[in-house]
Motif scaffolding. Structure first.
Motif, PDB file in Angstrom:
ATOM      1  N   GLU A   1       0.825  -1.200   0.000  1.00 54.47           N
ATOM      2  CA  GLU A   1       0.000   0.000   0.000  1.00 54.47           C
ATOM      3  C   GLU A   1       0.865   1.258   0.000  1.00 54.47           C
ATOM      4  O   GLU A   1       0.482   2.290  -0.563  1.00 54.47           O
ATOM      5  CB  GLU A   1      -0.933  -0.001   1.207  1.00 54.47           C
ATOM      6  N   THR A   2       2.034   1.195   0.637  1.00 51.28           N
ATOM      7  CA  THR A   2       2.957   2.331   0.625  1.00 51.28           C
ATOM      8  C   THR A   2       3.308   2.716  -0.808  1.00 51.28           C
ATOM      9  O   THR A   2       3.228   3.885  -1.202  1.00 51.28           O
ATOM     10  CB  THR A   2       4.249   1.986   1.390  1.00 51.28           C
TER      11      THR A   2
ATOM     12  N   ASP B   1      -0.788  12.797   1.429  1.00 51.48           N
ATOM     13  CA  ASP B   1      -0.961  14.235   1.687  1.00 51.48           C
ATOM     14  C   ASP B   1       0.248  14.722   2.464  1.00 51.48           C
ATOM     15  O   ASP B   1       0.452  14.370   3.616  1.00 51.48           O
ATOM     16  CB  ASP B   1      -2.244  14.460   2.499  1.00 51.48           C
ATOM     17  N   LEU B   2       1.062  15.555   1.808  1.00 50.26           N
ATOM     18  CA  LEU B   2       2.317  15.987   2.430  1.00 50.26           C
ATOM     19  C   LEU B   2       2.122  17.015   3.529  1.00 50.26           C
ATOM     20  O   LEU B   2       3.081  17.451   4.144  1.00 50.26           O
ATOM     21  CB  LEU B   2       3.262  16.540   1.358  1.00 50.26           C
ATOM     22  N   ASN B   3       0.897  17.398   3.782  1.00 46.61           N
ATOM     23  CA  ASN B   3       0.640  18.322   4.886  1.00 46.61           C
ATOM     24  C   ASN B   3       0.338  17.591   6.186  1.00 46.61           C
ATOM     25  O   ASN B   3       0.094  18.218   7.216  1.00 46.61           O
ATOM     26  CB  ASN B   3      -0.530  19.250   4.526  1.00 46.61           C
TER      27      ASN B   3
ATOM     28  N   ALA C   1       4.285   6.110   5.595  1.00 44.99           N
ATOM     29  CA  ALA C   1       5.592   5.745   5.050  1.00 44.99           C
ATOM     30  C   ALA C   1       5.973   6.647   3.888  1.00 44.99           C
ATOM     31  O   ALA C   1       7.140   7.038   3.745  1.00 44.99           O
ATOM     32  CB  ALA C   1       5.561   4.285   4.591  1.00 44.99           C
ATOM     33  N   CYS C   2       4.992   7.001   3.052  1.00 44.29           N
ATOM     34  CA  CYS C   2       5.274   7.881   1.915  1.00 44.29           C
ATOM     35  C   CYS C   2       5.752   9.252   2.378  1.00 44.29           C
ATOM     36  O   CYS C   2       6.617   9.867   1.750  1.00 44.29           O
ATOM     37  CB  CYS C   2       4.033   8.034   1.039  1.00 44.29           C
ATOM     38  N   LEU C   3       5.194   9.755   3.467  1.00 44.35           N
ATOM     39  CA  LEU C   3       5.637  11.047   3.996  1.00 44.35           C
ATOM     40  C   LEU C   3       7.128  11.007   4.316  1.00 44.35           C
ATOM     41  O   LEU C   3       7.857  11.976   4.089  1.00 44.35           O
ATOM     42  CB  LEU C   3       4.839  11.397   5.258  1.00 44.35           C
ATOM     43  N   ILE C   4       7.572   9.884   4.838  1.00 54.30           N
ATOM     44  CA  ILE C   4       8.985   9.745   5.192  1.00 54.30           C
ATOM     45  C   ILE C   4       9.831   9.572   3.933  1.00 54.30           C
ATOM     46  O   ILE C   4      10.897  10.186   3.792  1.00 54.30           O
ATOM     47  CB  ILE C   4       9.163   8.566   6.166  1.00 54.30           C
ATOM     48  N   LEU C   5       9.346   8.777   3.004  1.00 60.46           N
ATOM     49  CA  LEU C   5      10.103   8.551   1.778  1.00 60.46           C
ATOM     50  C   LEU C   5      10.102   9.768   0.852  1.00 60.46           C
ATOM     51  O   LEU C   5      10.867   9.816  -0.098  1.00 60.46           O
ATOM     52  CB  LEU C   5       9.539   7.330   1.043  1.00 60.46           C
ATOM     53  N   ARG C   6       9.276  10.750   1.147  1.00 61.82           N
ATOM     54  CA  ARG C   6       9.303  11.999   0.382  1.00 61.82           C
ATOM     55  C   ARG C   6      10.119  13.063   1.092  1.00 61.82           C
ATOM     56  O   ARG C   6      10.169  14.205   0.671  1.00 61.82           O
ATOM     57  CB  ARG C   6       7.870  12.515   0.168  1.00 61.82           C
TER      58      ARG C   6
ATOM     59  N   PRO D   1      14.824   8.262  -2.950  1.00 60.49           N
ATOM     60  CA  PRO D   1      13.561   8.212  -2.214  1.00 60.49           C
ATOM     61  C   PRO D   1      12.439   8.408  -3.224  1.00 60.49           C
ATOM     62  O   PRO D   1      12.687   8.691  -4.390  1.00 60.49           O
ATOM     63  CB  PRO D   1      13.668   9.398  -1.241  1.00 60.49           C
ATOM     64  N   LEU D   2      11.217   8.278  -2.803  1.00 59.72           N
ATOM     65  CA  LEU D   2      10.124   8.229  -3.777  1.00 59.72           C
ATOM     66  C   LEU D   2      10.063   9.447  -4.686  1.00 59.72           C
ATOM     67  O   LEU D   2       9.725   9.331  -5.854  1.00 59.72           O
ATOM     68  CB  LEU D   2       8.792   8.061  -3.045  1.00 59.72           C
TER      69      LEU D   2
END
Length: 503
Positions: free
Chosen positions: A117-118, A128-130, A159-164, A207-208
Protein backbone atom coordinates in the motif's frame (compact mmCIF):
# COMPACT_ATOMS: atom_id res chain seq x y z
CA UNK A 1 22.38 1.49 -6.38
CA UNK A 2 21.27 3.55 -9.35
CA UNK A 3 17.90 3.62 -10.99
CA UNK A 4 19.08 1.83 -14.11
CA UNK A 5 20.32 -1.04 -11.95
CA UNK A 6 17.00 -1.73 -10.23
CA UNK A 7 15.76 -5.26 -10.93
CA UNK A 8 12.29 -6.47 -11.81
CA UNK A 9 10.30 -7.75 -8.84
CA UNK A 10 10.39 -11.28 -10.20
CA UNK A 11 14.18 -11.29 -10.03
CA UNK A 12 13.99 -9.96 -6.49
CA UNK A 13 11.46 -12.65 -5.59
CA UNK A 14 13.75 -15.39 -6.91
CA UNK A 15 16.66 -13.94 -4.94
CA UNK A 16 14.56 -14.06 -1.76
CA UNK A 17 13.64 -17.69 -2.50
CA UNK A 18 17.34 -18.51 -2.73
CA UNK A 19 17.96 -16.88 0.63
CA UNK A 20 15.27 -19.08 2.16
CA UNK A 21 16.99 -22.25 0.91
CA UNK A 22 18.46 -23.92 3.98
CA UNK A 23 21.42 -25.37 2.05
CA UNK A 24 22.40 -21.86 0.92
CA UNK A 25 22.06 -20.67 4.50
CA UNK A 26 24.38 -23.44 5.73
CA UNK A 27 26.93 -22.78 2.97
CA UNK A 28 27.63 -19.34 4.42
CA UNK A 29 27.68 -20.50 8.03
CA UNK A 30 29.76 -18.65 10.60
CA UNK A 31 32.10 -20.23 13.11
CA UNK A 32 30.10 -19.33 16.20
CA UNK A 33 26.49 -19.18 17.28
CA UNK A 34 26.74 -15.40 17.67
CA UNK A 35 28.00 -15.01 14.10
CA UNK A 36 25.10 -17.08 12.76
CA UNK A 37 22.54 -15.13 14.75
CA UNK A 38 23.98 -11.85 13.47
CA UNK A 39 23.90 -13.21 9.95
CA UNK A 40 20.26 -14.19 10.33
CA UNK A 41 19.35 -10.60 11.16
CA UNK A 42 21.51 -9.29 8.32
CA UNK A 43 19.78 -11.62 5.86
CA UNK A 44 16.36 -10.39 6.93
CA UNK A 45 17.58 -6.85 6.24
CA UNK A 46 18.69 -7.93 2.78
CA UNK A 47 15.20 -9.23 2.11
CA UNK A 48 13.81 -5.81 2.99
CA UNK A 49 16.20 -4.37 0.41
CA UNK A 50 15.04 -6.87 -2.22
CA UNK A 51 11.40 -5.96 -1.56
CA UNK A 52 12.16 -2.25 -1.81
CA UNK A 53 14.09 -2.73 -5.04
CA UNK A 54 11.37 -4.77 -6.73
CA UNK A 55 8.63 -2.35 -5.73
CA UNK A 56 10.63 0.71 -6.79
CA UNK A 57 11.25 -0.86 -10.19
CA UNK A 58 7.55 -1.58 -10.55
CA UNK A 59 6.39 1.96 -9.86
CA UNK A 60 9.06 3.43 -12.14
CA UNK A 61 8.61 1.21 -15.16
CA UNK A 62 4.87 0.57 -15.40
CA UNK A 63 1.73 2.66 -15.97
CA UNK A 64 -0.13 3.42 -12.76
CA UNK A 65 -2.87 0.81 -13.02
CA UNK A 66 -0.53 -2.00 -14.05
CA UNK A 67 1.98 -0.99 -11.38
CA UNK A 68 -0.73 -1.22 -8.73
CA UNK A 69 -1.73 -4.73 -9.83
CA UNK A 70 1.85 -5.96 -9.95
CA UNK A 71 2.61 -4.57 -6.52
CA UNK A 72 -0.27 -6.65 -5.21
CA UNK A 73 1.00 -9.71 -7.08
CA UNK A 74 4.52 -9.25 -5.73
CA UNK A 75 3.14 -8.97 -2.20
CA UNK A 76 1.00 -12.10 -2.69
CA UNK A 77 3.99 -14.09 -3.98
CA UNK A 78 6.11 -12.95 -1.05
CA UNK A 79 3.40 -13.86 1.42
CA UNK A 80 3.21 -17.37 -0.04
CA UNK A 81 6.91 -18.10 0.56
CA UNK A 82 7.56 -20.79 3.17
CA UNK A 83 10.66 -21.86 5.13
CA UNK A 84 12.68 -24.74 3.72
CA UNK A 85 11.07 -27.92 5.20
CA UNK A 86 14.46 -29.66 5.38
CA UNK A 87 15.35 -27.35 8.27
CA UNK A 88 12.49 -28.64 10.42
CA UNK A 89 14.42 -31.72 11.53
CA UNK A 90 17.77 -29.96 11.78
CA UNK A 91 19.31 -29.11 15.13
CA UNK A 92 22.16 -27.00 16.48
CA UNK A 93 22.79 -23.30 16.57
CA UNK A 94 22.81 -23.04 12.75
CA UNK A 95 19.29 -24.41 12.62
CA UNK A 96 18.26 -22.04 15.39
CA UNK A 97 19.73 -19.14 13.44
CA UNK A 98 17.80 -20.22 10.34
CA UNK A 99 14.56 -20.38 12.34
CA UNK A 100 15.23 -16.92 13.71
CA UNK A 101 15.78 -15.73 10.15
CA UNK A 102 12.48 -17.29 9.08
CA UNK A 103 10.67 -15.64 11.97
CA UNK A 104 11.97 -12.28 10.81
CA UNK A 105 10.77 -13.03 7.29
CA UNK A 106 7.35 -14.05 8.66
CA UNK A 107 7.00 -10.72 10.44
CA UNK A 108 7.70 -8.92 7.17
CA UNK A 109 5.20 -11.16 5.39
CA UNK A 110 2.49 -10.25 7.85
CA UNK A 111 3.05 -6.57 7.13
CA UNK A 112 3.17 -6.92 3.34
CA UNK A 113 -0.29 -5.38 2.73
CA UNK A 114 0.94 -2.12 4.23
CA UNK A 115 4.25 -2.32 2.35
CA UNK A 116 2.43 -2.77 -0.96
CA UNK A 117 0.00 0.00 0.00
CA UNK A 118 2.96 2.33 0.63
CA UNK A 119 4.07 2.01 -2.96
CA UNK A 120 0.53 2.06 -4.32
CA UNK A 121 -0.12 5.29 -2.44
CA UNK A 122 3.01 6.72 -4.04
CA UNK A 123 2.21 5.43 -7.54
CA UNK A 124 -1.29 6.88 -7.41
CA UNK A 125 -0.23 10.09 -5.66
CA UNK A 126 -2.63 9.56 -2.74
CA UNK A 127 -0.47 10.80 0.12
CA UNK A 128 -0.96 14.24 1.69
CA UNK A 129 2.32 15.99 2.43
CA UNK A 130 0.64 18.32 4.89
CA UNK A 131 0.05 15.47 7.33
CA UNK A 132 2.23 14.35 10.23
CA UNK A 133 3.19 10.64 10.16
CA UNK A 134 2.38 10.05 13.82
CA UNK A 135 -1.06 11.62 13.43
CA UNK A 136 -1.70 9.51 10.33
CA UNK A 137 -0.78 6.37 12.28
CA UNK A 138 -3.10 7.39 15.13
CA UNK A 139 -5.92 7.66 12.63
CA UNK A 140 -4.97 4.25 11.22
CA UNK A 141 -5.30 2.77 14.70
CA UNK A 142 -8.71 4.36 15.24
CA UNK A 143 -10.02 2.95 11.96
CA UNK A 144 -8.49 -0.50 12.27
CA UNK A 145 -11.62 -2.26 13.53
CA UNK A 146 -14.16 -0.46 11.34
CA UNK A 147 -12.22 0.33 8.12
CA UNK A 148 -9.25 -2.04 7.92
CA UNK A 149 -8.47 -1.25 4.28
CA UNK A 150 -8.39 2.47 5.04
CA UNK A 151 -6.15 1.71 8.00
CA UNK A 152 -3.71 -0.09 5.71
CA UNK A 153 -3.77 2.86 3.31
CA UNK A 154 -2.99 5.29 6.11
CA UNK A 155 0.02 3.25 7.20
CA UNK A 156 1.22 3.41 3.61
CA UNK A 157 0.68 7.16 3.53
CA UNK A 158 2.72 7.61 6.71
CA UNK A 159 5.59 5.75 5.05
CA UNK A 160 5.27 7.88 1.91
CA UNK A 161 5.64 11.05 4.00
CA UNK A 162 8.99 9.75 5.19
CA UNK A 163 10.10 8.55 1.78
CA UNK A 164 9.30 12.00 0.38
CA UNK A 165 11.62 13.63 2.89
CA UNK A 166 8.85 15.27 4.91
CA UNK A 167 9.73 13.38 8.10
CA UNK A 168 12.48 11.22 9.52
CA UNK A 169 12.35 7.43 9.20
CA UNK A 170 12.81 7.16 12.97
CA UNK A 171 9.23 8.37 13.45
CA UNK A 172 7.87 4.94 12.56
CA UNK A 173 9.99 3.30 15.23
CA UNK A 174 9.12 6.12 17.63
CA UNK A 175 5.43 5.44 17.15
CA UNK A 176 5.88 1.88 18.33
CA UNK A 177 7.61 3.10 21.48
CA UNK A 178 5.17 5.93 22.18
CA UNK A 179 1.98 3.99 21.56
CA UNK A 180 0.72 0.47 22.14
CA UNK A 181 -0.88 -0.23 18.78
CA UNK A 182 -3.00 -3.24 17.95
CA UNK A 183 -0.87 -6.31 17.15
CA UNK A 184 -1.82 -6.28 13.47
CA UNK A 185 -1.18 -2.56 13.10
CA UNK A 186 2.16 -3.05 14.82
CA UNK A 187 3.06 -5.75 12.29
CA UNK A 188 2.19 -3.42 9.42
CA UNK A 189 4.22 -0.57 10.88
CA UNK A 190 7.21 -2.83 11.57
CA UNK A 191 7.23 -4.16 8.03
CA UNK A 192 6.89 -0.69 6.53
CA UNK A 193 9.59 0.69 8.84
CA UNK A 194 11.98 -2.08 7.78
CA UNK A 195 11.44 -1.37 4.09
CA UNK A 196 11.67 2.39 4.59
CA UNK A 197 14.90 1.89 6.49
CA UNK A 198 16.24 -0.30 3.67
CA UNK A 199 15.51 2.42 1.11
CA UNK A 200 17.04 5.18 3.21
CA UNK A 201 20.16 3.11 3.91
CA UNK A 202 20.83 1.48 0.53
CA UNK A 203 18.71 3.36 -2.02
CA UNK A 204 19.13 6.82 -0.53
CA UNK A 205 19.74 8.38 -3.95
CA UNK A 206 16.17 7.51 -4.85
CA UNK A 207 13.56 8.21 -2.21
CA UNK A 208 10.12 8.23 -3.78
CA UNK A 209 10.31 11.79 -5.02
CA UNK A 210 13.54 11.09 -6.91
CA UNK A 211 11.92 8.02 -8.45
CA UNK A 212 8.88 10.08 -9.38
CA UNK A 213 11.07 12.58 -11.21
CA UNK A 214 12.99 9.83 -13.01
CA UNK A 215 9.74 8.14 -13.98
CA UNK A 216 8.36 11.35 -15.42
CA UNK A 217 11.50 11.96 -17.44
CA UNK A 218 11.20 8.53 -19.04
CA UNK A 219 7.71 9.27 -20.35
CA UNK A 220 7.09 10.77 -23.76
CA UNK A 221 5.83 14.39 -23.62
CA UNK A 222 2.41 13.34 -24.91
CA UNK A 223 2.10 10.31 -22.66
CA UNK A 224 -1.54 10.40 -21.58
CA UNK A 225 -0.90 8.47 -18.37
CA UNK A 226 1.72 11.00 -17.30
CA UNK A 227 -0.64 13.88 -18.00
CA UNK A 228 -3.42 12.21 -16.02
CA UNK A 229 -1.07 11.72 -13.08
CA UNK A 230 -0.30 15.45 -13.09
CA UNK A 231 -3.94 16.32 -13.49
CA UNK A 232 -4.67 14.23 -10.40
CA UNK A 233 -2.04 16.18 -8.51
CA UNK A 234 -3.79 19.43 -9.41
CA UNK A 235 -7.10 18.00 -8.20
CA UNK A 236 -5.51 17.13 -4.85
CA UNK A 237 -4.46 20.77 -4.57
CA UNK A 238 -8.06 21.85 -5.12
CA UNK A 239 -7.53 22.88 -8.76
CA UNK A 240 -10.50 21.21 -10.40
CA UNK A 241 -11.73 23.53 -13.17
CA UNK A 242 -10.64 21.90 -16.48
CA UNK A 243 -9.71 25.20 -18.11
CA UNK A 244 -7.46 26.14 -15.18
CA UNK A 245 -5.94 22.67 -15.12
CA UNK A 246 -4.99 22.92 -18.77
CA UNK A 247 -3.21 26.21 -18.11
CA UNK A 248 -1.37 25.05 -15.00
CA UNK A 249 -0.28 21.59 -16.19
CA UNK A 250 2.71 23.32 -17.81
CA UNK A 251 4.04 24.23 -14.36
CA UNK A 252 4.55 20.54 -13.55
CA UNK A 253 6.92 19.87 -16.44
CA UNK A 254 10.06 18.02 -15.36
CA UNK A 255 11.94 18.73 -18.58
CA UNK A 256 11.48 22.35 -19.61
CA UNK A 257 13.73 24.78 -17.77
CA UNK A 258 11.15 27.53 -18.06
CA UNK A 259 7.65 28.16 -19.35
CA UNK A 260 7.37 29.11 -22.99
CA UNK A 261 6.37 32.67 -23.76
CA UNK A 262 2.97 31.49 -24.94
CA UNK A 263 2.36 29.44 -21.77
CA UNK A 264 3.31 32.31 -19.50
CA UNK A 265 1.22 34.80 -21.47
CA UNK A 266 -1.84 32.52 -21.34
CA UNK A 267 -1.59 32.02 -17.59
CA UNK A 268 -1.11 35.71 -16.83
CA UNK A 269 -3.97 36.62 -19.18
CA UNK A 270 -6.30 34.32 -17.21
CA UNK A 271 -5.94 36.72 -14.28
CA UNK A 272 -7.89 36.04 -11.06
CA UNK A 273 -9.15 32.72 -12.42
CA UNK A 274 -5.75 31.06 -11.91
CA UNK A 275 -4.45 32.93 -8.86
CA UNK A 276 -5.88 30.45 -6.36
CA UNK A 277 -4.29 27.56 -8.21
CA UNK A 278 -0.92 29.31 -8.41
CA UNK A 279 -1.04 30.01 -4.67
CA UNK A 280 -1.85 26.34 -3.97
CA UNK A 281 1.09 25.16 -6.08
CA UNK A 282 3.48 27.72 -4.55
CA UNK A 283 2.49 26.68 -1.02
CA UNK A 284 2.55 22.93 -1.72
CA UNK A 285 5.52 21.33 0.01
CA UNK A 286 5.73 18.58 -2.59
CA UNK A 287 5.86 21.10 -5.45
CA UNK A 288 8.70 22.94 -3.69
CA UNK A 289 10.89 19.88 -3.24
CA UNK A 290 13.76 19.27 -5.65
CA UNK A 291 12.72 15.62 -5.63
CA UNK A 292 9.21 16.47 -6.80
CA UNK A 293 7.89 15.56 -10.24
CA UNK A 294 8.93 19.01 -11.51
CA UNK A 295 12.25 19.08 -9.65
CA UNK A 296 10.90 21.92 -7.51
CA UNK A 297 10.24 24.10 -10.53
CA UNK A 298 6.45 24.04 -10.22
CA UNK A 299 6.40 26.12 -7.05
CA UNK A 300 9.19 28.40 -8.30
CA UNK A 301 7.29 29.06 -11.53
CA UNK A 302 4.09 29.70 -9.59
CA UNK A 303 5.82 32.28 -7.39
CA UNK A 304 7.19 34.07 -10.46
CA UNK A 305 3.77 34.18 -12.10
CA UNK A 306 2.15 35.54 -8.94
CA UNK A 307 4.75 38.30 -9.01
CA UNK A 308 4.06 39.05 -12.66
CA UNK A 309 0.36 39.31 -11.84
CA UNK A 310 0.98 41.34 -8.64
CA UNK A 311 -1.54 39.10 -6.87
CA UNK A 312 -2.06 40.76 -3.51
CA UNK A 313 -3.91 37.74 -2.09
CA UNK A 314 -0.70 35.72 -2.54
CA UNK A 315 1.34 37.89 -0.16
CA UNK A 316 0.61 35.89 3.04
CA UNK A 317 1.61 32.66 1.27
CA UNK A 318 4.80 34.19 -0.12
CA UNK A 319 5.81 35.46 3.31
CA UNK A 320 5.09 32.04 4.78
CA UNK A 321 7.45 30.52 2.19
CA UNK A 322 10.20 32.86 3.41
CA UNK A 323 9.51 31.83 7.01
CA UNK A 324 9.51 28.09 6.29
CA UNK A 325 12.31 27.61 3.77
CA UNK A 326 16.06 27.86 4.04
CA UNK A 327 17.84 30.79 2.43
CA UNK A 328 19.78 28.30 0.25
CA UNK A 329 16.55 26.99 -1.28
CA UNK A 330 15.93 28.33 -4.76
CA UNK A 331 12.29 28.99 -4.00
CA UNK A 332 13.32 31.12 -1.01
CA UNK A 333 15.45 33.33 -3.23
CA UNK A 334 12.80 33.56 -5.95
CA UNK A 335 10.11 34.49 -3.43
CA UNK A 336 12.33 37.14 -1.88
CA UNK A 337 13.05 38.59 -5.31
CA UNK A 338 9.35 38.78 -6.17
CA UNK A 339 8.45 40.49 -2.89
CA UNK A 340 11.37 42.91 -3.08
CA UNK A 341 11.10 43.86 -6.73
CA UNK A 342 7.52 43.31 -7.84
CA UNK A 343 5.25 43.49 -4.79
CA UNK A 344 6.94 45.56 -2.04
CA UNK A 345 4.04 47.98 -1.75
CA UNK A 346 1.53 45.13 -1.46
CA UNK A 347 3.61 43.29 1.16
CA UNK A 348 4.65 46.38 3.12
CA UNK A 349 2.23 46.21 6.05
CA UNK A 350 2.78 42.51 6.74
CA UNK A 351 6.54 42.88 6.28
CA UNK A 352 6.60 45.74 8.78
CA UNK A 353 4.79 43.60 11.34
CA UNK A 354 7.23 40.73 10.81
CA UNK A 355 10.22 43.09 11.06
CA UNK A 356 8.97 44.48 14.36
CA UNK A 357 8.28 41.11 15.98
CA UNK A 358 10.58 38.42 14.55
CA UNK A 359 13.78 37.30 16.27
CA UNK A 360 15.01 35.51 13.13
CA UNK A 361 17.89 37.63 11.83
CA UNK A 362 17.72 36.37 8.24
CA UNK A 363 13.96 36.86 8.04
CA UNK A 364 14.21 40.33 9.59
CA UNK A 365 16.89 41.31 7.07
CA UNK A 366 14.73 40.05 4.21
CA UNK A 367 11.93 42.30 5.42
CA UNK A 368 14.30 45.28 5.14
CA UNK A 369 14.29 45.00 1.36
CA UNK A 370 10.49 45.01 1.23
CA UNK A 371 10.34 48.00 3.58
CA UNK A 372 12.92 49.91 1.57
CA UNK A 373 11.27 49.32 -1.80
CA UNK A 374 7.69 49.59 -0.60
CA UNK A 375 7.92 52.34 1.99
CA UNK A 376 10.01 55.15 0.56
CA UNK A 377 7.43 57.71 1.62
CA UNK A 378 6.23 56.02 4.79
CA UNK A 379 7.15 57.17 8.30
CA UNK A 380 9.38 55.04 10.49
CA UNK A 381 11.07 53.03 7.75
CA UNK A 382 14.27 55.08 7.64
CA UNK A 383 14.61 55.03 11.42
CA UNK A 384 14.09 51.27 11.62
CA UNK A 385 16.72 50.54 8.98
CA UNK A 386 19.27 52.87 10.59
CA UNK A 387 18.73 51.31 14.00
CA UNK A 388 19.08 47.83 12.52
CA UNK A 389 22.27 48.86 10.66
CA UNK A 390 23.91 49.64 13.99
CA UNK A 391 22.36 46.67 15.77
CA UNK A 392 23.12 43.72 13.46
CA UNK A 393 26.77 43.62 12.46
CA UNK A 394 26.54 40.36 10.49
CA UNK A 395 23.94 41.84 8.10
CA UNK A 396 25.45 45.33 7.82
CA UNK A 397 26.34 45.02 4.13
CA UNK A 398 22.84 43.96 3.12
CA UNK A 399 21.21 46.66 5.24
CA UNK A 400 23.47 49.25 3.64
CA UNK A 401 22.20 48.17 0.23
CA UNK A 402 18.61 48.45 1.38
CA UNK A 403 19.25 51.95 2.72
CA UNK A 404 20.54 52.85 -0.73
CA UNK A 405 17.35 51.37 -2.22
CA UNK A 406 15.34 53.59 0.14
CA UNK A 407 17.15 56.53 -1.43
CA UNK A 408 17.37 58.78 1.63
CA UNK A 409 20.75 60.61 1.79
CA UNK A 410 20.28 61.12 5.52
CA UNK A 411 21.78 57.63 5.82
CA UNK A 412 25.22 58.79 4.62
CA UNK A 413 26.71 59.64 8.07
CA UNK A 414 25.60 56.27 9.41
CA UNK A 415 26.97 54.47 6.36
CA UNK A 416 30.34 56.18 6.76
CA UNK A 417 30.33 55.10 10.41
CA UNK A 418 29.51 51.53 9.36
CA UNK A 419 32.32 51.71 6.79
CA UNK A 420 34.74 52.64 9.54
CA UNK A 421 33.67 49.64 11.66
CA UNK A 422 33.88 47.13 8.79
CA UNK A 423 37.05 45.05 8.61
CA UNK A 424 36.69 42.88 5.51
CA UNK A 425 36.48 43.62 1.83
CA UNK A 426 33.02 42.14 1.32
CA UNK A 427 31.41 44.44 3.88
CA UNK A 428 33.46 47.41 2.64
CA UNK A 429 32.44 46.86 -1.00
CA UNK A 430 28.72 46.79 -0.24
CA UNK A 431 28.79 49.81 2.06
CA UNK A 432 30.93 51.76 -0.40
CA UNK A 433 28.44 50.99 -3.16
CA UNK A 434 25.58 52.22 -0.95
CA UNK A 435 27.40 55.47 -0.21
CA UNK A 436 28.02 56.13 -3.91
CA UNK A 437 24.40 55.29 -4.83
CA UNK A 438 23.19 57.89 -2.33
CA UNK A 439 25.41 60.56 -3.92
CA UNK A 440 28.23 60.43 -1.37
CA UNK A 441 31.90 59.67 -1.82
CA UNK A 442 34.67 58.13 0.25
CA UNK A 443 37.18 60.24 2.10
CA UNK A 444 40.88 59.85 1.35
CA UNK A 445 41.29 57.69 4.47
CA UNK A 446 38.33 55.50 3.48
CA UNK A 447 39.75 55.05 -0.01
CA UNK A 448 43.07 53.91 1.46
CA UNK A 449 41.25 51.43 3.69
CA UNK A 450 39.30 50.11 0.71
CA UNK A 451 42.47 49.69 -1.36
CA UNK A 452 44.31 48.00 1.53
CA UNK A 453 41.56 45.45 2.11
CA UNK A 454 41.11 44.89 -1.61
CA UNK A 455 44.82 44.10 -1.95
CA UNK A 456 44.38 41.25 0.54
CA UNK A 457 42.13 39.39 -1.90
CA UNK A 458 44.36 37.80 -4.59
CA UNK A 459 41.51 37.36 -7.07
CA UNK A 460 40.76 41.09 -6.81
CA UNK A 461 44.31 42.45 -6.78
CA UNK A 462 45.84 40.41 -9.63
CA UNK A 463 46.42 42.79 -12.59
CA UNK A 464 45.59 40.14 -15.20
CA UNK A 465 42.42 38.97 -13.46
CA UNK A 466 39.77 38.29 -16.12
CA UNK A 467 36.45 40.09 -15.82
CA UNK A 468 34.04 38.44 -13.40
CA UNK A 469 31.05 36.80 -15.05
CA UNK A 470 27.70 38.47 -14.70
CA UNK A 471 25.05 36.99 -12.43
CA UNK A 472 23.29 35.59 -15.51
CA UNK A 473 26.43 33.96 -16.93
CA UNK A 474 28.05 32.76 -13.70
CA UNK A 475 27.77 28.97 -13.33
CA UNK A 476 26.18 27.79 -10.11
CA UNK A 477 28.76 26.43 -7.64
CA UNK A 478 28.67 22.76 -6.72
CA UNK A 479 27.22 22.77 -3.21
CA UNK A 480 29.09 19.89 -1.63
CA UNK A 481 28.93 21.50 1.79
CA UNK A 482 26.79 24.36 3.04
CA UNK A 483 28.61 27.66 2.63
CA UNK A 484 28.02 30.28 5.28
CA UNK A 485 25.97 33.27 4.21
CA UNK A 486 28.76 35.63 5.23
CA UNK A 487 31.69 33.61 3.87
CA UNK A 488 33.54 34.56 0.67
CA UNK A 489 31.86 33.22 -2.46
CA UNK A 490 33.87 30.32 -3.94
CA UNK A 491 33.57 31.81 -7.44
CA UNK A 492 36.23 34.36 -6.50
CA UNK A 493 34.14 37.49 -6.99
CA UNK A 494 35.20 38.90 -3.63
CA UNK A 495 31.59 39.19 -2.53
CA UNK A 496 29.87 37.36 0.28
CA UNK A 497 28.18 34.16 -0.81
CA UNK A 498 24.74 35.54 0.06
CA UNK A 499 25.32 38.45 -2.33
CA UNK A 500 26.79 36.40 -5.18
CA UNK A 501 26.27 32.74 -6.15
CA UNK A 502 24.15 32.25 -3.05
CA UNK A 503 21.48 34.46 -4.61
Amino acid sequence: MRIRDLRDWRSCLESIRQRLDYSNFKAAAGETEEEDMDRALALSGEIDEEIAEGMLHTVISLPLQEASLQLEQFAAELKALQPDPTAETASGFMAEAYKKFCNEVASVQRGLPAVAETFKAYAEGRYDLNEEPLEVLDEAQRKLSTEPQESVRLVGEAACLILRGVADEGELWAYQEMRQPNELLSAWIDAVANVVDAIVETLEEFPLGEVELARDQRRAPDDEERIEYKRGKLVRLGIVEPEVQELLLALLSAKAQRLSGAERKAIVAAGPKVVGGLIAIAADLDSQMQSSISGGEAAIRAVGLLGDMRAEEAVPTLLDILKNTDWLDIIHDRTLQVLHDQMPDLAFDMALDIFDHTTDVELKTSMCGILANGGRDKPGVFERLIEYLHEEESERDLIAGYLADLGDPRALPDLHEAFGRANDWMNIAEIEDAIVRLGGELSAAEKRKSQRLRAQIPSLSAPDRPPQPTAEARPAPVRVTKIGRNEPCPCGSGKKYKKCCGR
